[in-house]
Motif scaffolding. Sequence first.
Motif, short mmCIF file in Angstrom:
data_model
loop_
_atom_site.label_atom_id
_atom_site.label_comp_id
_atom_site.label_asym_id
_atom_site.label_seq_id
_atom_site.Cartn_x
_atom_site.Cartn_y
_atom_site.Cartn_z
N ARG A 197 34.27 51.89 49.31
CA ARG A 197 35.49 51.10 49.47
C ARG A 197 35.82 50.83 50.93
O ARG A 197 36.53 49.87 51.23
CB ARG A 197 36.66 51.79 48.77
N MET B 35 38.77 48.01 51.21
CA MET B 35 39.64 48.21 50.06
C MET B 35 40.65 49.34 50.29
O MET B 35 41.58 49.51 49.53
CB MET B 35 38.80 48.51 48.81
N MET C 131 32.73 43.19 45.41
CA MET C 131 32.73 44.51 44.79
C MET C 131 32.79 44.39 43.28
O MET C 131 33.50 43.54 42.74
CB MET C 131 33.94 45.29 45.30
N PHE D 11 33.49 46.87 39.96
CA PHE D 11 34.07 48.18 39.71
C PHE D 11 33.43 48.87 38.51
O PHE D 11 32.75 48.23 37.71
CB PHE D 11 35.58 48.04 39.50
N LYS E 234 34.87 50.14 35.89
CA LYS E 234 35.39 49.68 34.61
C LYS E 234 35.28 48.16 34.56
O LYS E 234 35.74 47.49 35.47
CB LYS E 234 36.86 50.12 34.49
N SER F 51 36.33 44.64 34.26
CA SER F 51 37.74 44.29 34.46
C SER F 51 37.94 42.78 34.55
O SER F 51 38.30 42.27 35.59
CB SER F 51 38.25 44.95 35.72
N PHE G 42 39.94 39.36 34.25
CA PHE G 42 41.37 39.06 34.31
C PHE G 42 41.84 38.80 32.88
O PHE G 42 41.34 37.89 32.22
CB PHE G 42 41.64 37.85 35.19
N PRO G 43 42.81 39.58 32.41
CA PRO G 43 43.13 39.54 30.98
C PRO G 43 43.70 38.22 30.51
O PRO G 43 43.54 37.88 29.35
CB PRO G 43 44.17 40.67 30.83
N THR G 44 44.33 37.47 31.39
CA THR G 44 44.98 36.25 30.92
C THR G 44 44.11 35.02 31.10
O THR G 44 44.54 33.92 30.82
CB THR G 44 46.31 36.02 31.66
N MET G 45 42.88 35.21 31.58
CA MET G 45 42.06 34.03 31.87
C MET G 45 40.87 33.91 30.91
O MET G 45 40.37 34.90 30.39
CB MET G 45 41.49 34.13 33.29
N ALA H 283 37.45 32.14 39.41
CA ALA H 283 38.75 32.54 39.99
C ALA H 283 38.71 32.61 41.51
O ALA H 283 39.62 32.14 42.19
CB ALA H 283 39.17 33.89 39.41
N GLY H 284 37.64 33.19 42.04
CA GLY H 284 37.57 33.38 43.49
C GLY H 284 37.55 32.07 44.26
O GLY H 284 37.90 32.03 45.43
N ARG I 60 38.44 38.80 27.47
CA ARG I 60 38.61 40.09 26.83
C ARG I 60 37.90 40.21 25.49
O ARG I 60 37.77 41.28 24.94
CB ARG I 60 40.09 40.34 26.58
N ARG J 179 31.57 36.87 38.33
CA ARG J 179 32.76 36.51 39.09
C ARG J 179 32.60 36.88 40.57
O ARG J 179 32.97 36.12 41.45
CB ARG J 179 33.96 37.25 38.49
N ALA J 180 32.01 38.06 40.79
CA ALA J 180 31.80 38.48 42.18
C ALA J 180 30.75 37.60 42.86
O ALA J 180 30.87 37.29 44.05
CB ALA J 180 31.37 39.94 42.22
N LEU K 179 43.66 45.60 38.36
CA LEU K 179 43.83 44.15 38.31
C LEU K 179 43.96 43.58 39.72
O LEU K 179 43.40 42.54 40.05
CB LEU K 179 45.10 43.85 37.51
N VAL L 135 40.59 44.00 41.81
CA VAL L 135 39.58 43.02 41.45
C VAL L 135 39.86 41.71 42.18
O VAL L 135 38.96 41.11 42.76
CB VAL L 135 39.59 42.78 39.91
N ALA M 259 39.19 42.11 45.90
CA ALA M 259 37.76 42.21 46.19
C ALA M 259 37.08 40.84 46.14
O ALA M 259 36.00 40.67 46.67
CB ALA M 259 37.09 43.17 45.22
N LEU M 260 37.73 39.87 45.48
CA LEU M 260 37.17 38.52 45.47
C LEU M 260 37.54 37.76 46.75
O LEU M 260 37.16 36.61 46.92
CB LEU M 260 37.72 37.73 44.28
N LEU N 170 40.76 37.21 47.61
CA LEU N 170 41.99 36.45 47.43
C LEU N 170 43.10 37.10 48.24
O LEU N 170 43.15 38.33 48.36
CB LEU N 170 42.39 36.44 45.95
N PRO O 262 50.96 36.83 35.52
CA PRO O 262 50.60 36.38 34.17
C PRO O 262 50.35 37.55 33.21
O PRO O 262 50.73 37.49 32.05
CB PRO O 262 49.31 35.58 34.39
#
Lengths: 292, 284
Positions: free
Chosen positions: A88, A93, A129, A131, A133, A135, A137-140, A148-149, A187, A201-202, B169, B172, B175-176, B178, B190
């Motif tokens: 990290r 991070m 990075m 991770f 777990k 992960s 994005f839950p709403t996307m 996203a990036g 999800r 995504r990374a 959340l 992540v 790390a992108l 943002l 959201p």
Amino acid sequence: MMSLAAVQSVPTNNVAVRGGASSGQPVVQEQTAGTPAHGAHPRLETRALSVRYGGGAVGVADITMPVHANRVTALIGPSGCGKTTYLRALNRMHDLTPGAHVSGQVLLDGEDIYGPGVDPIVVRRRIGMVFQKPSPFPTMSIYDNVVAGLKLVGVRKRSVLDGVAERSLRQAGLWDEVKDRLKTGGRDLSGGQQQRLSIARALAVEPDVLLMDEPTSSLDPKSTGHIEELMVELKKEVTLVIVTHNMQQAARLSDYTAFFYLGALIELGPTSRIFEAPAEERTAEYISGRFG
Amino acid sequence: MTLRFRHIRDYAVRAVLVLCTVCLVAPLLVIIGYVLVNGISALTPAFFTEELGSPARAMQGRPTGLFHSIVGTVVIDLLALSFAAPVGMGAGIMLSEYSENPLNGPIRILTGTLNGMPAILMGLLAFSLVVRPTGRFSAVAGSVALAFVMVPIIARSVESVLRTTPWSLREVGLALGLPRWRVIVSTVLPAARSGILTGVLIAFARAAGEAAPLLFTSFGQNYLNLDIRRPMDTLPQRLYSLAISPYQEWHAMGWAAAIVLLLFVMACFLAARALSRAHGGRDA
Ligand SMILES: Nc1ncnc2c1ncn2[C@@H]1O[C@H](COP(=O)(O)OP(=O)(O)OP(=O)(O)O)[C@@H](O)[C@H]1O
Ligand SMILES: [Mg+2]
């Protein structure tokens, strides 16, 4: 950023559908992927890197080591020895961990990412990075997760985003499984698929270095196999640093192995040497499963 | 023997729990029943379509109602929400997401104090902040007073909802590459959306039921007014005025106002509950 050039100079291969967002970048043939000069300057290098947590707990102390370009470097060691802490520190991070303090240097292509005036956001774009777990994005949706990036920093052009999404998903070996459901939620995927989505995504922001903290520890053997193949494929284009508790994985995948113990770097070397002829007693004991 | 004892103990505990529940629910049911019995007769169509007018109007049996209070309530409450939602959410986000912010201590003290303050003092606050400087009672002043009621509730609930969203959340997103604000706006908020809405609705319902902060801010009047710079009527404050008036006809109308207010507040809470259920269900 100059160093994106190394990525772009990769000859077109079966996984790479390059171009897209960064097609405006100059292509500089300074380094040919697949044949990085040993002993040439490492992509990443830490010098006397120490991380202390609030309350005086030492995460890692005085770590000096190189991370070679287009190679997989595995960090191994018993639980609590500072692998995550070290990882990290490599993309800042710890900046948001209250009480955490980083000292020493982390050089990315020779430039200290903790230097004055360096924007951590720029650092994290170049050093991505993944991770432990999975992960999403839950709403996307799957698509929005991958882009996203880029999308969230203002890249709006549909054709560019579409191209990046497909390329990244292909790189992560997920394209065929999700190409017909890109608009559904991230999800709804299985754990292994979610982790590959996280990797896609990374990759979408085209990092030079990808840090992975136990990326397969929550996955079944099949998904783990997928991701291991993926890592081997990926190192043609990016520099990988992975943390793993799985000795076979480290031995199979990595080119270099670093053994950490109690916050210190005990030994670093080519993986084959570390596993066949470790110089340190503790390394030998750990690898053979006698402790840790 | 012991089994029998356990049965008895089990039975006793359950009996006590049921008793407690009854003690809690019974007064509520009595109030609702009492309000319904007393107000239902005044709940005529005219109640929803006519202004109140002078007392003579009611006494002569001409149609009269609280149309203007209902409209005023909607206007003042929504205006209050438009003040309070950004401020309260901003404070909640600050407290949860920017924990290193040196202003957080004072913000916490402020929201805590506001939260514990009697509602009538919110009226005084708005009186001295808006009514005095502008020289008149106004709907805006009432909205400011109600916003003071809403802000701490919104801030608190937003903070706690955001804290329950996983820290990963944010990591992540960061790390992108943002920026922090972007991570908050596009991923954290959201994910917490229904929880935030629940908190806002609860704050809204709480404030919508308050009469005290409005007595010397929006003041009230007997006729329809849509000019927010002038006094405006609201249901809670009208209920109070009707109740202390000397006219029998107005008392009945007060009960009817109570029914409408009760239904409105209950609807808000039920919606909030439904929302938080949906939220809990999805995140479980
Ligand atoms: N946020 C934190 N605050 C305080 N101490 C921490 C924090 N994170 C880690 N540590 C401490 O730093 C040391 C190194 O932890 P770290 O997470 O880097 O170990 P690790 O090698 O990744 O372990 P594992 O294999 O279990 O993941 C441990 O002693 C741990 O207790
Ligand atoms: Mg770890």
